[in-house]
Design a protein around this motif. Structure first.
Motif, PDB file in Angstrom:
ATOM      1  N   PHE A 174       0.816  -1.211   0.000  1.00 54.26           N
ATOM      2  CA  PHE A 174       0.000   0.000   0.000  1.00 54.26           C
ATOM      3  C   PHE A 174       0.854   1.267   0.000  1.00 54.26           C
ATOM      4  O   PHE A 174       0.627   2.190  -0.784  1.00 54.26           O
ATOM      5  CB  PHE A 174      -0.931  -0.010   1.222  1.00 54.26           C
ATOM      6  N   THR A 177      -7.895   5.889  -0.315  1.00 51.24           N
ATOM      7  CA  THR A 177      -7.694   4.477   0.021  1.00 51.24           C
ATOM      8  C   THR A 177      -8.236   3.534  -1.038  1.00 51.24           C
ATOM      9  O   THR A 177      -7.547   2.599  -1.483  1.00 51.24           O
ATOM     10  CB  THR A 177      -8.337   4.153   1.386  1.00 51.24           C
ATOM     11  N   ARG A 214      -6.122   0.916  -3.425  1.00 45.28           N
ATOM     12  CA  ARG A 214      -6.412  -0.523  -3.417  1.00 45.28           C
ATOM     13  C   ARG A 214      -6.689  -1.038  -4.826  1.00 45.28           C
ATOM     14  O   ARG A 214      -6.254  -2.132  -5.199  1.00 45.28           O
ATOM     15  CB  ARG A 214      -7.597  -0.805  -2.499  1.00 45.28           C
TER      16      ARG A 214
END
Length: 717
Positions: A137, A153, A157
């Protein structure tokens, strides 16, 4: 040449040795059916086991490995068995130990590659091996930031998922745009930008001198392919290979497997193309289906006898998968149920999701009354977001549950504290254990908060359940291990092995899980919920035949998780009172029996519903006569706004009685009666059996087992 086939005639396998008679069978062939035995005794070389759901594939391949070892055809340390999850690898090692083949290496692809890379890296690349990242990440964020892309986020992802798919598919950054177009992949941002982000990620990762999980496989394959002396040393060590769940291999894993094998063919693969559900991660069943073409001398065995599910469940599973538009020959397994008959699968339609969830909670309570353990019940859904409404419904109904895919059991704070306490207790523990291992474990865990009675609920109840599960494991070992081996040190070793294999003890509670997370698991009762268009099949699959068929396979996987009880349901609206515009899944149209209410046209169904409403009366509060709707209110017979009129003295006596009965039966207290049921008894004070069974949650089984005791307590006797 044609591949050898097995399973055609009981007792014989064309191209292999004659099947031993029952009198001649060695220990490892006892209890196997003809097809399983054919797979076990097949000669060394290429073997392909096409194994349907519930057909005993793990038993078959572990017995095959142990059989080869027992006959001296292979040394245990020369066998490498790989699968896809640490839990499956742990189970395989446990079975192999029990069969006398404890030296066999059973690992995931990544664990096996990590071990090999750590050994060969210093020799080939010099210096210490680069460390493995826990997550990509942070570096994906850096790559996105460099290119001015979103660092939210969800966006990060999505980018990470595309990078993982590319590497698993052996696609480099420059190749990504063309590959995405060729495969029809739905990309989160323009493919050219994904390719640039992928390239930036690789540059940043290499500059930091760290590895991601896919690098373990890429570097292992490259070292074996480019350095003959390394390949020779590895192949001298490992001579026989087994791959479980072969339908799930991706191109990168297949490349590693080919590098391991070299020119050899001592390979056993096991899989079921009908259970290919990870194509989004690069998995493809072509390697399994094409195995006989790549190895023309291969022995091919088909396992179709389903020992897991009742014939009724098996029949529905066959109907689901046989409705597929096209299935390659290697996928055309038709399961044959071997168990006794059970109940027919149940179909139900509800106005909205809360109503569906409350109905499932009531059915779960009824199953528990019939003697089905909570840990043997699962609610399965397509996406994780669907769990929330079921968590609420079970909480309202006082039904314990666990969400699979949440925090891992051995990562929980209370479990880590418990294991530390158990380790420190080993030196001072009486090896014999005067009161037995379970009592010793319970005494140690009392120091970290295990109580005789479970707390009412919430986080304290979850902590208690975790600690109680550790005691249950001690009781399980006490029943299976010989007394000389039964001490606290052996128990702690077992815990550590399970923690490493991510194989937690069973926690008593209904399992909530996605269909993907349920793969490889099974329960006595399964509820497949939320089966509507746009969810199953998922909305983004529409228009793509291959994606739709994978969604069908997901339903097939869900159906085949059930041993006996199977419930399929859907709701016409999301929220209570919402517009009923949703349609049941297209996969259900050929499955719902003719004449079933769910199969009726919408207008007919509406009229039937109106008629039933007029003829029936909803349960009403016994205090204020308000109609009751929630599960908890119906159980108590009053609405939540009305005060409780429970006999506190009776409630106390009921709780004491329940505690004693639970100890006698060796079950958690709520298995006898939940707190809500005891409260309902103390409020309604039933005078006879008819009053008692009128309380929601008390059925014929509970009445027979506990009815006389409860009525005696109510009457003050």
């Amino acid at each position: 040449m044609r591949a050898r086939s097995a399973g055609c005639e009981p007792g014989r396998c064309p191209g292999s040795a004659k099947m031993p008679s029952m009198a001649e069978q060695p220990r490892l062939l006892e209890g196997l059916d003809p097809e399983q035995r054919a797979a076990v005794i097949a000669p060394r070389g290429p073997v392909c086991v096409l194994a349907g759901a519930g057909t005993g594939k793990t038993r078959t391949i572990t017995h095959r490995i142990a059989h080869l070892v027992e006959r001296g055809l292979v040394v245990p340390q020369q066998v490498l068995a790989v699968t896809f999850t640490a839990r499956a690898a742990g189970e395989m090692r446990t079975r192999l130990r029990a069969l006398g083949a404890s030296g066999v290496q059973a690992q995931t692809f990544h664990a096996a590659a990590f071990r090999q890379l750590r050994y060969f890296w210093p020799r080939i690349l010099e210096g210490r091996m680069w460390p493995l990242m826990d997550s990509k990440f942070r570096i994906v964020v850096q790559a996105a930031n460099r290119l001015g892309l979103s660092t939210e986020t969800e966006s990060v992802r999505d980018l990470a998922t595309e990078i993982e798919w590319s590497k698993a598919s052996l696609i480099g950054p420059e190749q990504y745009p063309a590959a995405a177009a060729r495969t029809g992949r739905s990309t989160p941002i323009p493919p050219e930008q994904v390719g640039k982000a992928f390239a930036a990620y690789e540059e940043l990762k290499n500059r930091a001198q760290v590895l991601d999980f896919d690098d373990l496989l890429l570097h292992t394959a490259a070292i074996l392919e480019e350095h003959s002396e390394v390949a020779e040393e590895f192949r001298a060590r490992y001579r026989s290979f087994v791959v479980d769940e072969y339908q799930d291999v991706n191109p990168l894993q297949q490349r590693v497997l080919a590098a391991w094998l070299g020119e050899r063919d001592d390979l056993t693969v096991v899989g079921d193309a009908n259970q290919t559900i990870y194509s989004f991660a690069g998995a493809a069943p072509e390697w399994l289906i094409g195995f006989p073409r790549r190895f023309p001398e291969a022995t091919v065995v088909r396992l179709e006898r389903d020992y897991r599910s009742t014939p009724q469940v098996v029949s529905l599973a066959n109907d689901v998968i046989e409705a597929a538009r096209s299935r390659p020959a290697g996928a055309r397994l038709r399961l044959r149920g071997q168990r006794a008959d059970g109940p027919d699968p149940d179909f139900a339609e509800y106005d909205d999701e809360p109503a569906e969830a409350e109905a499932v909670a009531r059915k779960v309570a009824a199953l528990v009354q019939q003697g089905v353990a909570l840990s043997e019940i699962a609610v399965l859904f397509r996406v994780n977001a669907q769990s929330e409404v079921y968590e609420k419904a079970f909480a309202d109904a006082d039904i314990p549950y666990q969400v699979r895919g949440g925090e891992r059991f051995f990562a929980r704070t209370e479990v880590r504290q418990a294991m530390a306490a158990l380790r420190s207790a080993v030196p001072r523990a009486d090896p014999a254990g005067e009161d037995g291992l379970p009592a010793l474990v319970r005494a140690v865990l009392a120091e970290v908060g295990l109580t005789a009675e479970p707390p009412a609920g919430g986080a304290a109840r979850e902590r208690w359940e975790s600690l109680s599960a550790l005691v249950d494991l001690a009781e399980e070992l006490a029943e299976t291990l010989p007394e000389p081996d039964l001490d606290l040190a052996r128990y702690v070793t077992e815990l550590e092995m399970r923690a490493e294999a991510q194989h937690p003890p069973t926690v008593e509670g209904v399992t909530l899980a996605s269909l993907h997370a349920a793969k490889g698991l099974e329960w006595d009762a399964v509820f497949l919920v939320g089966l509507v268009e746009g969810t199953l099949p998922i909305q983004h699959a529409d228009g793509d035949n291959a994606a739709i068929e994978e969604e069908r396979r997901l339903l097939y996987v869900g159906v085949t998780r059930a041993r006996e009880h199977l419930h399929l349901s859907w709701a016409l609206a999301r929220a209570s009172g919402g517009r009923r515009h949703r349609r049941r899944s297209r996969f259900l149209y050929s499955l719902v029996p003719d004449g079933h209410p769910a199969a009726l046209p919408a207008k007919t169904k509406q009229r039937a519903g109106e008629s039933r409403t007029k003829q029936s009366t909803k349960p009403r509060c016994r205090l204020c006569a308000t109609p009751l709707s929630s599960t908890m209110d119906i159980k108590l017979g009053r609405c939540s706004n009305c005060p409780s009129d429970a006999d506190e003295d009776l409630l106390s006596r009921l709780r004491s009685w329940r505690s004693e009965r639970a100890k006698q039966l060796k079950v958690p207290a709520y298995v006898v009666f939940t707190d809500a049921t005891l409260l309902a008894i103390a409020e309604q004070r039933p005078a006879d059996e008819s009053d008692l069974v009128a309380i929601s949650g008390i059925g014929a089984t509970k009445l027979e087992r506990f009815g006389s005791d409860v009525l005696a307590l109510v009457q003050g006797r």
